[in-house]
Design a protein around this motif. Structure first.
Motif, PDB file in Angstrom:
ATOM      1  N   UNK A  99     -13.514  20.414 -10.060  1.00 14.96           N
ATOM      2  CA  UNK A  99     -14.440  19.857  -9.077  1.00 14.96           C
ATOM      3  C   UNK A  99     -15.216  18.672  -9.655  1.00 14.96           C
ATOM      4  N   UNK A 100     -15.665  18.782 -10.873  1.00 10.26           N
ATOM      5  CA  UNK A 100     -16.398  17.686 -11.515  1.00 10.26           C
ATOM      6  C   UNK A 100     -15.504  16.456 -11.673  1.00 10.26           C
ATOM      7  N   UNK A 101     -14.252  16.664 -12.062  1.00 16.23           N
ATOM      8  CA  UNK A 101     -13.326  15.540 -12.217  1.00 16.23           C
ATOM      9  C   UNK A 101     -13.064  14.866 -10.874  1.00 16.23           C
ATOM     10  N   UNK A 102     -12.909  15.655  -9.815  1.00 21.33           N
ATOM     11  CA  UNK A 102     -12.675  15.084  -8.480  1.00 21.33           C
ATOM     12  C   UNK A 102     -13.877  14.262  -8.035  1.00 21.33           C
ATOM     13  N   UNK A 103     -15.074  14.764  -8.269  1.00 23.49           N
ATOM     14  CA  UNK A 103     -16.283  14.019  -7.892  1.00 23.49           C
ATOM     15  C   UNK A 103     -16.369  12.719  -8.682  1.00 23.49           C
ATOM     16  N   UNK A 104     -16.021  12.753  -9.946  1.00 23.23           N
ATOM     17  CA  UNK A 104     -16.065  11.536 -10.755  1.00 23.23           C
ATOM     18  C   UNK A 104     -15.019  10.520 -10.304  1.00 23.23           C
ATOM     19  N   UNK A 105     -13.856  10.982  -9.919  1.00 23.79           N
ATOM     20  CA  UNK A 105     -12.787  10.065  -9.534  1.00 23.79           C
ATOM     21  C   UNK A 105     -13.039   9.465  -8.153  1.00 23.79           C
ATOM     22  N   UNK A 106     -13.369  10.290  -7.175  1.00 22.01           N
ATOM     23  CA  UNK A 106     -13.506   9.809  -5.807  1.00 22.01           C
ATOM     24  C   UNK A 106     -14.928   9.399  -5.442  1.00 22.01           C
ATOM     25  N   UNK A 107     -15.898   9.911  -6.116  1.00 22.11           N
ATOM     26  CA  UNK A 107     -17.282   9.616  -5.772  1.00 22.11           C
ATOM     27  C   UNK A 107     -17.779  10.567  -4.702  1.00 22.11           C
ATOM     28  N   UNK A 108     -19.049  10.890  -4.764  1.00 22.69           N
ATOM     29  CA  UNK A 108     -19.620  11.882  -3.850  1.00 22.69           C
ATOM     30  C   UNK A 108     -19.651  11.381  -2.413  1.00 22.69           C
ATOM     31  N   UNK A 109     -19.715  10.075  -2.199  1.00 26.20           N
ATOM     32  CA  UNK A 109     -19.796   9.549  -0.834  1.00 26.20           C
ATOM     33  C   UNK A 109     -18.459   9.617  -0.106  1.00 26.20           C
ATOM     34  N   UNK A 132     -16.597  13.723   1.745  1.00 28.45           N
ATOM     35  CA  UNK A 132     -16.512  14.244   3.121  1.00 28.45           C
ATOM     36  C   UNK A 132     -15.362  13.626   3.917  1.00 28.45           C
ATOM     37  N   UNK A 133     -15.142  12.321   3.763  1.00 28.40           N
ATOM     38  CA  UNK A 133     -14.034  11.671   4.467  1.00 28.40           C
ATOM     39  C   UNK A 133     -12.695  12.178   3.952  1.00 28.40           C
ATOM     40  N   UNK A 134     -12.611  12.415   2.662  1.00 32.72           N
ATOM     41  CA  UNK A 134     -11.384  12.945   2.077  1.00 32.72           C
ATOM     42  C   UNK A 134     -11.097  14.346   2.592  1.00 32.72           C
ATOM     43  N   UNK A 135     -12.120  15.181   2.673  1.00 30.24           N
ATOM     44  CA  UNK A 135     -11.949  16.542   3.178  1.00 30.24           C
ATOM     45  C   UNK A 135     -11.579  16.529   4.661  1.00 30.24           C
ATOM     46  N   UNK A 136     -12.181  15.628   5.426  1.00 35.74           N
ATOM     47  CA  UNK A 136     -11.884  15.526   6.854  1.00 35.74           C
ATOM     48  C   UNK A 136     -10.429  15.112   7.073  1.00 35.74           C
ATOM     49  N   UNK A 137      -9.962  14.120   6.337  1.00 31.37           N
ATOM     50  CA  UNK A 137      -8.579  13.674   6.510  1.00 31.37           C
ATOM     51  C   UNK A 137      -7.591  14.733   6.032  1.00 31.37           C
ATOM     52  N   UNK A 138      -7.946  15.465   4.997  1.00 33.73           N
ATOM     53  CA  UNK A 138      -7.088  16.559   4.548  1.00 33.73           C
ATOM     54  C   UNK A 138      -6.998  17.651   5.607  1.00 33.73           C
ATOM     55  N   UNK A 139      -8.124  17.983   6.235  1.00 36.97           N
ATOM     56  CA  UNK A 139      -8.128  18.979   7.297  1.00 36.97           C
ATOM     57  C   UNK A 139      -7.313  18.540   8.503  1.00 36.97           C
ATOM     58  N   UNK A 140      -7.409  17.263   8.863  1.00 32.54           N
ATOM     59  CA  UNK A 140      -6.617  16.748   9.973  1.00 32.54           C
ATOM     60  C   UNK A 140      -5.120  16.805   9.647  1.00 32.54           C
ATOM     61  N   UNK A 141      -4.773  16.490   8.414  1.00 33.68           N
ATOM     62  CA  UNK A 141      -3.374  16.547   8.012  1.00 33.68           C
ATOM     63  C   UNK A 141      -2.834  17.972   8.082  1.00 33.68           C
ATOM     64  N   UNK A 142      -3.641  18.928   7.668  1.00 29.45           N
ATOM     65  CA  UNK A 142      -3.222  20.330   7.732  1.00 29.45           C
ATOM     66  C   UNK A 142      -3.041  20.759   9.182  1.00 29.45           C
TER      67      UNK A 142
END
Length: 80
Positions: A26-36, A39-49
């Motif tokens: 989780x820490x690595x993901x936050x560092x790579x993508x940024x906290x801002x 939410x958009x990444x999670x939303x697009x992943x949910x739509x894809x699913x």
């Protein structure tokens, strides 16, 4: 639980620290993508699913039978 030699067996082995591994990931993901952007990444992943679930549940034969012109294939073949 003990082994044949009398030593206590370590339960879990590699998965014994699974919680710690998830925190590190989780820490690595936050560092790579940024906290801002998370939410958009999670939303697009949910739509894809959701799209994947609809495609798996849907009847593929219904879409293929319609044809590329919207299912009106008799209009182009009728010649009088």
């Amino acid at each position: 639980m003990t082994t044949r030699t009398g030593r206590k067996a370590i339960m879990g082995g590699i998965l014994g620290n699974a919680g710690a591994h998830w925190w590190i990931i989780l820490i690595i993901v936050v560092l790579v993508f940024g906290a801002t952007k998370l939410p958009a990444l999670a939303r697009s992943l949910g739509q894809s699913v959701n799209i994947l679930k609809k495609e798996v549940k849907g009847d593929g034969a219904k879409d293929d039978a319609a044809g590329p012109d919207g299912g009106d294939s008799t209009a182009s073949t009728d010649r009088k």
